[in-house]
Design a protein around this motif. Structure first.
Motif, PDB file in Angstrom:
ATOM      1  N   ASN A 146      -7.156  -3.247 -12.706  1.00  0.00           N
ATOM      2  CA  ASN A 146      -6.346  -2.211 -13.152  1.00  0.00           C
ATOM      3  C   ASN A 146      -5.107  -0.843 -12.820  1.00  0.00           C
ATOM      4  OD1 ASN A 146      -2.635  -2.822 -13.768  1.00  0.00           O
ATOM      5  ND2 ASN A 146      -3.139  -1.803 -15.747  1.00  0.00           N
ATOM      6  N   THR A 147      -6.743  -0.030 -14.091  1.00  0.00           N
ATOM      7  CA  THR A 147      -7.464   0.846 -13.860  1.00  0.00           C
ATOM      8  C   THR A 147      -7.224   1.635 -12.238  1.00  0.00           C
ATOM      9  OG1 THR A 147      -8.563   0.563 -16.210  1.00  0.00           O
ATOM     10  CG2 THR A 147      -8.840   2.179 -14.696  1.00  0.00           C
ATOM     11  N   ARG A 148      -7.929   1.347 -11.501  1.00  0.00           N
ATOM     12  CA  ARG A 148      -8.328   1.276 -10.140  1.00  0.00           C
ATOM     13  C   ARG A 148      -7.103   1.197  -9.099  1.00  0.00           C
ATOM     14  NH1 ARG A 148     -12.757  -1.286  -6.818  1.00  0.00           N
ATOM     15  NH2 ARG A 148     -14.202  -0.457  -8.426  1.00  0.00           N
ATOM     16  N   LEU A 149      -6.169   0.606  -9.417  1.00  0.00           N
ATOM     17  CA  LEU A 149      -4.873   0.428  -8.713  1.00  0.00           C
ATOM     18  C   LEU A 149      -4.341   1.343  -9.037  1.00  0.00           C
ATOM     19  CD1 LEU A 149      -4.418  -3.816  -8.232  1.00  0.00           C
ATOM     20  CD2 LEU A 149      -4.917  -2.246  -6.865  1.00  0.00           C
ATOM     21  N   VAL A 150      -3.763   1.815 -10.440  1.00  0.00           N
ATOM     22  CA  VAL A 150      -3.236   3.000 -11.239  1.00  0.00           C
ATOM     23  C   VAL A 150      -3.068   3.924 -10.769  1.00  0.00           C
ATOM     24  CG1 VAL A 150      -2.624   4.208 -13.101  1.00  0.00           C
ATOM     25  CG2 VAL A 150      -2.080   1.391 -12.926  1.00  0.00           C
ATOM     26  N   GLU A 151      -4.569   3.940 -10.416  1.00  0.00           N
ATOM     27  CA  GLU A 151      -5.964   5.723 -10.249  1.00  0.00           C
ATOM     28  C   GLU A 151      -4.806   5.680  -8.709  1.00  0.00           C
ATOM     29  OE1 GLU A 151      -9.286   5.198 -11.356  1.00  0.00           O
ATOM     30  OE2 GLU A 151      -9.178   6.285 -13.226  1.00  0.00           O
ATOM     31  N   GLN A 152      -5.213   4.053  -7.747  1.00  0.00           N
ATOM     32  CA  GLN A 152      -4.620   4.480  -6.172  1.00  0.00           C
ATOM     33  C   GLN A 152      -3.190   4.904  -6.193  1.00  0.00           C
ATOM     34  OE1 GLN A 152      -6.727   0.896  -4.865  1.00  0.00           O
ATOM     35  NE2 GLN A 152      -8.701   1.955  -5.318  1.00  0.00           N
ATOM     36  N   PHE A 153      -2.806   4.473  -6.545  1.00  0.00           N
ATOM     37  CA  PHE A 153      -1.213   4.422  -6.400  1.00  0.00           C
ATOM     38  C   PHE A 153      -0.717   6.061  -6.617  1.00  0.00           C
ATOM     39  CE2 PHE A 153       3.128   4.337  -8.006  1.00  0.00           C
ATOM     40  CZ  PHE A 153       3.800   4.011  -6.361  1.00  0.00           C
ATOM     41  N   GLU A 154      -1.516   6.397  -8.177  1.00  0.00           N
ATOM     42  CA  GLU A 154      -1.086   8.007  -8.680  1.00  0.00           C
ATOM     43  C   GLU A 154      -1.415   8.668  -7.656  1.00  0.00           C
ATOM     44  OE1 GLU A 154      -0.537   7.413 -13.345  1.00  0.00           O
ATOM     45  OE2 GLU A 154      -2.233   7.679 -11.898  1.00  0.00           O
ATOM     46  N   THR A 155      -2.259   8.542  -6.911  1.00  0.00           N
ATOM     47  CA  THR A 155      -3.585   9.527  -6.359  1.00  0.00           C
ATOM     48  C   THR A 155      -3.391   9.610  -4.563  1.00  0.00           C
ATOM     49  OG1 THR A 155      -5.206   8.747  -6.212  1.00  0.00           O
ATOM     50  CG2 THR A 155      -4.804  10.285  -8.210  1.00  0.00           C
ATOM     51  N   GLY A 156      -3.190   8.588  -4.122  1.00  0.00           N
ATOM     52  CA  GLY A 156      -3.168   7.606  -3.175  1.00  0.00           C
ATOM     53  C   GLY A 156      -2.408   8.093  -1.893  1.00  0.00           C
ATOM     54  N   SER A 157      -2.055   7.392  -1.058  1.00  0.00           N
ATOM     55  CA  SER A 157      -0.814   7.786   0.716  1.00  0.00           C
ATOM     56  C   SER A 157      -0.863   6.794   0.736  1.00  0.00           C
ATOM     57  CB  SER A 157      -1.739   8.896   0.902  1.00  0.00           C
ATOM     58  OG  SER A 157      -2.909   8.105   2.100  1.00  0.00           O
ATOM     59  N   ASP A 158      -1.007   5.427   0.242  1.00  0.00           N
ATOM     60  CA  ASP A 158      -0.533   4.292   0.933  1.00  0.00           C
ATOM     61  C   ASP A 158      -0.461   3.445  -0.457  1.00  0.00           C
ATOM     62  OD1 ASP A 158      -0.432   2.384   2.006  1.00  0.00           O
ATOM     63  OD2 ASP A 158      -2.290   2.276   3.494  1.00  0.00           O
ATOM     64  N   PRO A 159       1.053   3.543  -1.079  1.00  0.00           N
ATOM     65  CA  PRO A 159       1.280   3.051  -1.899  1.00  0.00           C
ATOM     66  C   PRO A 159       2.022   1.582  -1.693  1.00  0.00           C
ATOM     67  CG  PRO A 159       3.399   4.488  -0.817  1.00  0.00           C
ATOM     68  CD  PRO A 159       1.958   4.751  -0.636  1.00  0.00           C
ATOM     69  N   GLY A 160       2.354   0.958  -0.293  1.00  0.00           N
ATOM     70  CA  GLY A 160       1.677  -0.286  -0.040  1.00  0.00           C
ATOM     71  C   GLY A 160       0.842  -1.364   0.024  1.00  0.00           C
ATOM     72  N   SER A 161      -0.060  -0.578   0.390  1.00  0.00           N
ATOM     73  CA  SER A 161      -1.481  -1.490   0.467  1.00  0.00           C
ATOM     74  C   SER A 161      -1.464  -1.605  -0.551  1.00  0.00           C
ATOM     75  CB  SER A 161      -2.331  -0.337   0.899  1.00  0.00           C
ATOM     76  OG  SER A 161      -3.886  -0.869   0.636  1.00  0.00           O
ATOM     77  N   VAL A 162      -1.192  -0.517  -2.129  1.00  0.00           N
ATOM     78  CA  VAL A 162      -1.674  -0.734  -3.196  1.00  0.00           C
ATOM     79  C   VAL A 162      -0.575  -2.007  -3.713  1.00  0.00           C
ATOM     80  CG1 VAL A 162      -1.086   0.095  -6.197  1.00  0.00           C
ATOM     81  CG2 VAL A 162      -2.621   1.491  -4.278  1.00  0.00           C
ATOM     82  N   ALA A 163       0.572  -1.762  -4.012  1.00  0.00           N
ATOM     83  CA  ALA A 163       1.922  -2.886  -3.924  1.00  0.00           C
ATOM     84  C   ALA A 163       2.043  -4.599  -3.845  1.00  0.00           C
ATOM     85  CB  ALA A 163       2.855  -2.517  -3.201  1.00  0.00           C
TER      86      ALA A 163
END
Length: 377
Positions: free
Chosen positions: A257-274
């Motif tokens: 969960n921590t990793r996914l939250v960080e990737q959503f906040e700082t990354g450029s591919d929110p669709g992949s995270v979702a």
């Protein structure tokens, strides 16, 4: 001690019965088509047909090396001693195996069953003895264990024991046979659960968090089904003990969960995270919710609140429109109605290859040691 005496007495009675049967004319061989296949699965339209000998033979193969050792011990007993004891080679072998299994299971129950090792992984007979079945169940399982045709190649004792065992399996009470088939199925699922658990722990150690949580989730869901499915027992030794599984499941949920939250906040591919939240995190959230519904409070409830809290906190953050849309999708899946819990059974379970399955007991022990180290941090 009383169980051991009862088993020994039953084996002696069985020996006398074998001598009587040998003196009678042999019955006509049964029709090969008389034994119905075992149907695996709940849906009659998509059941897998598995012939009866398959699980029994695969479980016998798991204890092959131990059986060979017992055959060697009996082969070394002088013929005069066997004659005086009026016991057959088969009786000697299965009685020796039973005594060793009974002793190990009792010892482990006294020392903390499943905390560091699980003797049920040693053999199917260990599993039955842990579940406190009857002497008739033990005897059939022991006969299955020593009936492998390859044992005929290890000398006169092996040949005598394997052939005698197969002859006697044909004469077993049909009710005991059917009941043991259910226990074979349960044991098969039990080993799948343990395999997914140790793979999940290994993947967590390698920091492969998504695969780790997916494996641990499957292990938990299938383990719950073992408890609910027949054969029914009240002693609690049919499924894997959950203490170690839940400890690592909690670690994997929190880390992913921590990793996914960080990737959503700082990354450029929110669709992949979702997508990854939906496929891996949400099934784990349903487990946490189900456990919290049963027992409010505790680590499950606290972790559930923590996971949801990380995503809820973004409501105050300025997000681009595209991210805001995906955040809404994630929010709706992560924070569902508390009563809408769904735990889907996996469609295709992987059973370990024989080489890996033979090491499953040691792999479980290593996984539990890793958990103890993580707990001590």
């Amino acid at each position: 001690m009383e169980d051991n005496k009862s088993f020994a007495a039953e084996i002696l009675r069985w020996d006398e019965e074998q001598l009587r049967l040998k003196s009678e004319p042999a019955p006509a061989p049964p029709c090969p088509s008389a034994a119905p296949p075992l149907l695996i699965g709940d849906d009659p339209e998509c059941q897998i047909i598995e012939q009866k000998p398959d699980l029994a033979q695969s479980h016998a193969l798991l204890s092959r090396e131990a059986t060979l050792e017992f055959l060697a011990v009996v082969a070394a007993i002088p013929a005069e001693k066997k004659k005086l004891a009026a016991k057959s080679n088969t009786s000697y072998v299965i009685n020796n195996i039973y005594q060793a299994v009974k002793q190990k299971v009792q010892q482990c129950k006294q020392e903390g069953f499943g905390e560091r090792q699980d003797p049920r992984l040693d053999s199917f007979v260990h599993y039955l003895v842990a579940n406190e079945l009857t002497i008739d169940h033990y005897r059939r399982a022991l006969l299955e264990q020593v009936a492998l045709q390859e044992f005929e190649m290890v000398g006169e004792v092996g040949r005598d024991v394997a052939r005698t065992a197969r002859d006697n399996l044909r004469q077993t009470d049909s009710q005991i046979e059917q009941e043991l088939l259910l226990w074979h199925r349960a044991y098969h699922q039990f080993r799948i659960v343990v395999n997914y658990f140790v793979l999940g722990v290994e993947k967590y150690t390698e920091n492969v968090l998504e695969e780790s949580l997916a494996l641990l989730t499957v292990s938990y869901v299938v383990n719950e089904k073992i408890t609910d499915d027949p054969p029914h027992t009240q002693n609690g030794f049919k499924a894997m003990f959950k203490r170690g599984l839940i400890k690592h499941f909690h670690l994997a949920v929190e880390s992913l969960n921590t990793r996914l939250v960080e990737q959503f906040e700082t990354g450029s591919d929110p669709g992949s995270v979702a997508s990854r939240v939906a496929s891996t995190l949400v099934p784990a959230i349903h487990i946490l919710q189900a456990r919290t519904n049963k027992v409010p409070g505790g680590r499950d409830a606290a972790l559930l609140e923590e996971v949801r809290g990380r995503w809820c906190a973004m409501i105050e953050q300025p997000l681009p429109d595209r991210k805001r849309d995906y955040w809404g999708t994630i929010f709706n899946t992560v924070v569902p109605d508390d009563n809408s819990v769904v735990m889907t059974q996996p469609p295709n379970l992987r059973y370990p290859k024989l080489a890996d399955d033979l090491k499953l007991g040691q792999r479980y022990k290593s996984a539990m040691q890793r958990i103890m180290r993580e707990t001590d941090k």
